[in-house]
Design an enzyme around this catalytic site. Structure first.
Site, PDB file in Angstrom:
ATOM      1  N   HIS A  90      17.318 -30.125  -4.501  1.00  0.00           N
ATOM      2  CA  HIS A  90      18.011 -28.971  -4.009  1.00  0.00           C
ATOM      3  C   HIS A  90      17.941 -27.722  -4.290  1.00  0.00           C
ATOM      4  O   HIS A  90      17.649 -27.274  -5.437  1.00  0.00           O
ATOM      5  CB  HIS A  90      19.938 -29.232  -4.706  1.00  0.00           C
ATOM      6  N   GLU A  93      19.444 -25.553  -7.226  1.00  0.00           N
ATOM      7  CA  GLU A  93      19.475 -26.308  -8.948  1.00  0.00           C
ATOM      8  C   GLU A  93      18.110 -26.116  -9.005  1.00  0.00           C
ATOM      9  O   GLU A  93      17.145 -26.429  -9.563  1.00  0.00           O
ATOM     10  CB  GLU A  93      19.530 -27.232  -8.611  1.00  0.00           C
ATOM     11  N   HIS A 220      17.831 -31.866 -11.580  1.00  0.00           N
ATOM     12  CA  HIS A 220      19.120 -30.929 -10.287  1.00  0.00           C
ATOM     13  C   HIS A 220      19.477 -30.687 -11.830  1.00  0.00           C
ATOM     14  O   HIS A 220      19.513 -30.412 -13.171  1.00  0.00           O
ATOM     15  CB  HIS A 220      19.852 -32.455 -10.109  1.00  0.00           C
ATOM     16  N   GLU A 310      20.927 -34.341 -14.773  1.00  0.00           N
ATOM     17  CA  GLU A 310      21.532 -33.308 -14.515  1.00  0.00           C
ATOM     18  C   GLU A 310      21.678 -31.998 -15.880  1.00  0.00           C
ATOM     19  O   GLU A 310      22.097 -33.127 -16.847  1.00  0.00           O
ATOM     20  CB  GLU A 310      22.991 -33.970 -13.616  1.00  0.00           C
TER      21      GLU A 310
END
Length: 448
Positions: A90, A93, A220, A310
């Site tokens: 992404h 990100e 991410h 994440e």
């Protein structure tokens, strides 16, 4: 705190005390040209253990550059596992992108300094680092910068397509096969799949086809948690309710996620970004269901086990936060990479000691098989324990062995397959390709 001491300076001091080199210029955001220069700088500093190659181009023509670390760059060595890190899927990100650039610099410098742990990893592993899978999206996000970047600005590629919702949906097929005792690995792709995915997705799939990856992580931002497959729920979506969608290797995936979480400075504490994840890990579907994601695709189409990391509450953290983030993730990035050397590995030969590619390696009680590479070597991640392993290939008599796996290095288990009598040379019918493009689901744009 003494006047004049900022967070970056404190973090830099801590890194120095740990014996790690610190380059103040590294703790900044890298636009595309800056990133390319940084990668080639690493390659020039460690020319004998690195290689840079492109797996393709983005919609706007930017190269998707990969930096490889190996004692024999560009060559697959039998019984040496292939590992990959992927960042910036992404575009907005960005922490994963910066961490992987810094990680590449760290690996090179520590190798040159004679760090035995890093030297062993480079000599025994083929490591591939893709800092940015979505360079076009990053440039859109970077134009707004950390202070004004929105939750979705630059998330998708140049066509505003979310690349983590763009892989062929193999979950629907494997969930059907679970009920019909069908194939459990290397599932067939839909017809015309190349026309159904974005250039960046196509490049990554071709990359997976060309390298027999064993372990991977996809970096991410937007939360702090280690997320493991499956991402897509087996059950119909019900508002307000989520269900755990386990793979046959659920225990291994939990262990991989915990490895990163507990090596990370604060992920394992659970409370981050206003959310709580026990031990800092979560099953993807337990969090929220996601279709056509990359980590599920890795597991169902290749031999590779991938989790999604994440790593920051802020998708586009300011440059001043980068030293702390690097300090928090450095050990975790190394520890997770080391997990590729667990389980079993070996060679599959015929009676004349010729390697057999695409042999099927099955573990009794685990409904997910792996296959040997073109050079006949296979890798199977397993937890410590005793297992029955069956290896088979078309035209050969299957072979069965019992093996005990310890907690340290992978146990080597070779197989020698005898040619089957002619009457047994029938090839099992192969599942034909099915175009199982799933219907568009309700838009759910979480961090992943």
């Amino acid at each position: 705190m003494q006047r004049g001491w900022t967070l970056p300076r404190v973090a830099a001091l801590l890194l120095g005390l740990m014996g790690l080199s610190v380059r103040g210029s590294d703790f900044q955001h890298h636009r595309y040209e800056d990133m390319v220069r940084a990668l080639f700088a690493v390659q020039s500093q460690c020319p004998y253990v690195t290689r840079i190659y492109s797996i393709g181009r983005s919609v706007e023509g930017r190269h998707l550059y990969v930096l490889e670390f190996s004692d024999n760059p560009g060559i697959h060595e039998a019984l040496e596992p292939e590992f990959k890190y992927v960042g910036n899927m992404h575009g907005n990100e960005v922490l994963g992108r910066e961490l992987l650039i810094e990680f590449a610099q760290f690996m090179c410098e520590e190798y040159r300094a004679g760090n035995q742990r890093i030297t062993r990893l480079i000599h025994d592993t083929r490591i591939h680092i893709l800092p940015s899978m979505n360079p076009d999206g990053y440039e859109v996000a970077a134009k707004q910068g950390p202070e004004f970047n929105g939750y979705l600005v630059g998330r998708g590629n140049a066509r505003e397509i979310d690349l983590n919702r763009n892989f062929p949906d193999l979950n629907a097929l494997v969930y059907y096969y679970e009920k019909t005792n069908g194939r459990n690995h290397h599932l067939p792709l839909p017809d015309n799949w190349e026309q159904q995915v974005e250039p960046e997705t196509l490049a990554v799939i071709k990359w997976m086809q060309n390298y027999n990856f064993v372990l991977s992580a996809n970096l991410h931002g937007g939360a702090v948690v280690a997320n493991y497959p499956f991402d897509k729920s087996r059950d119909a979506r019900i508002r307000g309710r989520t269900t755990h969608a386990s793979t046959p290797d659920d225990k291994i995936f939990r262990k991989l996620a915990r490895t990163y979480s507990y090596a990370h400075s604060w992920m394992h504490k659970g409370w981050n970004c206003g959310d709580f994840f026990d031990e800092g890990i979560t099953n993807g579907a337990s969090w929220y269901s996601l279709s056509k994601g990359m980590q599920d695709f890795n597991y169902l189409y290749t031999n590779c086990f991938e989790i999604t990391l994440e790593l920051s509450c802020d998708k586009f953290p300011p440059a001043s936060a980068l030293p702390r983030e690097w300090l928090g993730n450095r050990e975790a990035l190394v520890s997770y990479l080391e997990q590729v050397h667990h389980g079993i590995k070996g060679m599959v030969y015929d009676e004349n000691n010729n390697p057999i590619g695409k042999a099927q390696v099955s573990v009794a009680g685990v409904n997910h098989d792996v296959t040997s590479g073109v050079e006949g070597d296979y890798f199977r991640l397993l937890l410590p324990g005793t297992y029955t392993v069956i290896t088979s290939a078309t035209g050969y008599v299957p072979s069965t062995s019992t093996v005990t796996v310890g907690p340290a290095e992978a146990t080597q288990l070779d197989f020698y397959l005898k040619t089957a009598p002619k009457q047994n040379l029938k090839v099992k019918p192969h599942n034909g390709k099915k175009n199982l493009s799933s219907p568009k689901s309700a838009l759910k744009l979480g961090p992943r």
